[in-house]
Design an enzyme around this catalytic site. Structure first.
Site, PDB file in Angstrom:
ATOM      1  N   THR A 550       0.820  -1.206   0.000  1.00  0.00           N
ATOM      2  CA  THR A 550       0.000   0.000   0.000  1.00  0.00           C
ATOM      3  C   THR A 550       0.856   1.258   0.000  1.00  0.00           C
ATOM      4  OG1 THR A 550      -0.146   0.130   2.418  1.00  0.00           O
ATOM      5  CG2 THR A 550      -1.812  -1.196   1.272  1.00  0.00           C
ATOM      6  N   CYS A 551       0.271   2.332  -0.487  1.00  0.00           N
ATOM      7  CA  CYS A 551       0.940   3.639  -0.499  1.00  0.00           C
ATOM      8  C   CYS A 551       0.683   4.343   0.830  1.00  0.00           C
ATOM      9  CB  CYS A 551       0.441   4.475  -1.671  1.00  0.00           C
ATOM     10  SG  CYS A 551       0.691   3.708  -3.273  1.00  0.00           S
ATOM     11  N   ASP A 552       1.080   3.710   1.905  1.00  0.00           N
ATOM     12  CA  ASP A 552       0.800   4.233   3.234  1.00  0.00           C
ATOM     13  C   ASP A 552       1.948   3.844   4.149  1.00  0.00           C
ATOM     14  OD1 ASP A 552      -0.322   4.616   5.924  1.00  0.00           O
ATOM     15  OD2 ASP A 552      -2.211   4.913   4.878  1.00  0.00           O
TER      16      ASP A 552
END
Length: 726
Positions: A550-552
């Site tokens: 994820t882009c987190d």
């Protein structure tokens, strides 16, 4: 550190001292300074090989505490793979299942005899589920017989823990012999419980918890009319008025329970829902109001169950006995007031040992086993009832976590690892260091050299940090080029690594979404055992944290059981996959998982122990949600999206371009395949269809196409209502 001193001395000689002008064309000869370090590296590699010869699966078992949290269901076999003992302690050696073989069967392409499922993957073992049910019932049955208890145990499974159809149906089937029932906390859960219990034991309880409206109560009363043993548990005093009114209107006599707010609670995270400040339940004042209203309605005989919940993961039997004793007193008082009490529902709280410590001091473990838990409950109820001269009630529990946690394993693959190894001296580009450095930075460099030659490595690190900071400041001001900054970074990394101050922990990139598959880690810091499922006959030579797709920045796992901030792992090999398993996650994780970055749930296989040549049979396999599936959840229309993109492809690629290897038809096929694939990355070891040149479609797995003997996979591209032309 002779190698570092040699390196610094040689490099310093190539730089002018502070205050001297720099030469025009400055070119460094190829440095030959780290021969000593190379020898050390070669020696380390040899040492790793020697350590593997001394390593054994039993040492991995100890390293990862598998006997602590995994007994009696998990171990390490002679091949260094995780083995599953589907029947617990009763599992015979030939019945053990090699988990890696299951993963290979599920994920290998069809052309190689596999099912072609994409990872991540949930592997369910119904045999483990059956053993958990039987073990809990046997523990209570043993306590009842040994203590002379004059009633029985009759549990229910709270479907909120895992609402998967086949999990619930298995529990109803496996528990039918001892009247095992279900608990619902919402209207859809009630509907699925009603449907499943139609095939269960007619005496099995259907306990209706949670906040209720008139529709919920009507459903529960209809279930009773359908001869399901339904009990409506009051969570709020106001619910009683609806129960009385609707039951009279439908002419259905209800069976009612009340949930009591006990004073007893534990102090951990899971104890926050208990005590007199808890979210659910009635106070003693409210319980008396319920008794009075029922008496006035001539329905006091309908009150037959008392429910309470101390909290999940009850840490000790002392706390458990205290709460059960308090509730037993309330039960006896309700009998004294005229209620026809029959059942004492002790709720959930039967904990499991996530870290293998068998400790009552944390949320990750409990200081008892099944037998101790059951014995404490039976003794506490019997003690109070005998003193009050009250008939022993039926004991009911809602031990969802303890029932389903062990039977499900999440498998995911490492797709790469970021290295912390410093660059080689020859690749740093030292020639750039002589250009543009400030006098202060050059002075720092000379200080690094002097500190190293004196053997003052703490001072060397201090000067290295200061040197790097000055160079970064220069870069921000625009007086240092990126080539020079890269040379500075490489040099500082090399110095730090050679001194031994570089962080050895690697970042392993996992084909996984933490938010989807392990949401409790992100939300409440719940830890689960995570272990490589193979290569356990090799010594792990790295330590790593796990980073998801994820882009987190929160999409990582950097806390592990045992208080560790990194996990012992193996170096990734150039061929094959590196598979890890998250264990004891069968409760809550699937239901709580979200769609962050539109990563959907994993693929699922259901595996039974078999006496066949492979030792197991895949009885059901379902591919994880496709990109189209997760887009639909967010109100997008994948078919219309596909048509839009197809027309765009025809518009811009309608005429074949001699310079392109992809034409409009190939792009159309590729787009269609992207909608049908799972959102996760495709493993390099997976045999993929080439949509640009092949229009054969995709393989889909349907549970209806599987049996214990034969596993077949449907080959339709889409459902009948989604006939996309590609």
């Amino acid at each position: 550190m002779p190698a570092l001193a040699c390196f610094i001395d040689a490099t310093a000689a190539l730089l002018p001292p502070p205050g001297y002008p720099l030469a025009g064309d400055f070119t460094l000869p190829l440095p030959l300074t780290f021969s000593a370090a190379a020898a050390i590296t070669d020696h380390a590699a040899t040492a790793v090989q020697d350590s593997n010869s001394d390593w054994s699966p039993s040492l991995s078992n100890k390293l990862f505490r598998i006997d602590g949290w995994g007994f009696p269901y998990f171990g390490v076999n002679a091949a260094g793979d995780i083995s599953v003992r589907p029947h617990g302690s009763a599992t015979m050696s030939h019945q053990e299942i090699d988990l890696l073989k299951v993963v290979k069967k599920a994920s290998d392409p069809k052309c190689c005899g596999g099912l072609g499922l994409q990872l991540p993957l949930i592997v369910r073992f119904p045999d483990v589920l059956k053993d958990r049910l039987e073990s809990i019932h046997a523990a209570f049955d043993g306590a009842i017989q040994s203590q002379g208890y004059e009633s029985r145990y009759q549990g229910v499974y709270p479907v909120k823990c895992n609402q998967d159809r086949y999990v619930v149906e298995d529990i109803v089937e496996f528990g039918s012999a001892f009247r095992f029932g279900l608990e619902a906390g919402s209207k859809p859960e009630l509907l699925l419980a009603m449907s499943c219990l139609c095939k269960g034991n007619r005496d099995a309880f259907l306990v209706c918890n949670g906040f209720k409206d008139s529709e919920y109560i009507s459903l529960a009363l209809i279930a009773r009319k359908m001869a399901l043993n339904t009990i409506i548990v009051l969570e709020q005093e106001e619910e009683l008025d609806m129960v009385v009114e609707i039951s009279k209107r439908l002419s259905i006599r209800p069976v009612i329970g009340v949930r009591a707010k006990l004073r007893t609670k534990h102090s951990g995270h899971f104890g926050a829902t208990s005590g007199d400040k808890g979210k659910f339940g009635l106070t003693t004042i409210q319980i008396l109001h319920v008794v009075k209203k029922l008496e006035q309605s001539d329905m006091l005989d309908c009150l037959q169950l008392l429910h309470f919940h101390i909290g999940s993961q009850i840490p000790t039997t002392e706390l458990l006995a205290d709460g059960v004793g308090e509730a037993s007193q309330i039960y006896c008082e309700l009998l004294r007031l005229g209620a026809q009490m029959k059942v004492l529902d002790i709720g959930g709280g039967l904990g499991i040992d996530y870290d293998g410590s068998k400790s009552g001091d944390s949320d990750l473990s409990v200081a008892y086993g099944l037998e101790e838990y059951a014995a404490a409950v039976v003794h506490a109820v019997k003690y109070v009832c005998d003193r009050r001269n009250v008939k022993h009630p039926v004991i009911c529990s809602e031990s969802g976590r303890a029932i389903v946690s062990h039977h499900s394993i999440l498998i995911f693959e490492a797709i790469g690892a970021s290295t912390n190894t410093a660059p080689s001296l020859s690749s740093i580009g030292l020639q750039y260091l002589a250009e543009g450095l400030s006098e202060e930075a050059l002075a720092d460099y000379q200080n690094i050299s002097a500190a190293t030659l004196r053997g003052e490595y703490e001072a060397c690190l201090l000067y290295t940090e200061q040197f790097k900071k000055r160079c970064v400041d220069q870069f921000k001001q625009g007086t240092l080029a990126i080539e020079q900054l890269a040379a500075v970074d490489g040099l500082c990394d090399l110095i730090t690594e050679t001194i031994g101050a570089k962080d050895p922990v690697k970042k392993y990139h996992m084909n996984l979404s933490v938010f989807t598959s392990i949401p409790d880690f992100w939300s409440i810091d719940q830890l689960f055992p995570i272990v490589p499922i193979h290569r356990l006959d090799e010594k792990p030579t790295s330590r790593g944290v796990l980073s998801d797709l994820t882009c987190d920045s929160d999409g990582k796992i950097d806390k592990f059981i045992g208080g560790e901030s990194s996990l012992p792992l193996h170096e990734l090999e150039g061929h094959g996959g590196y598979y890890l398993g998250m264990f004891l996650g069968g409760a809550y994780e699937e239901a709580l998982g979200g769609l962050h970055n539109l990563f959907g749930g994993p693929s699922v296989v259901r595996v039974l122990q078999s006496d066949g040549p492979h030792g197991f049979a895949v009885t059901r396999a379902v591919a994880g949600p496709s990109c189209a599936d997760v887009l639909r959840v967010m109100q997008h229309e994948p078919q219309l999206m596909f048509e839009t993109l197809k027309h765009r492809a025809l518009e811009f690629c309608g005429q074949h371009d001699d310079d392109s290897v992809v034409d409009a038809e190939g792009l159309e096929n590729s787009l269609a395949q992207s909608f049908d694939n799972m959102p996760y990355l495709v493993s390099s070891t997976t045999c993929c269809l080439n949509a640009l040149t092949n229009n054969d479609g995709f393989y889909y797995c349907s549970g209806d196409d599987f049996s214990a003997d034969t596993v077949s996979v449907a080959t339709s591209v889409a459902g009948e209502d989604e006939n996309w032309s590609y």
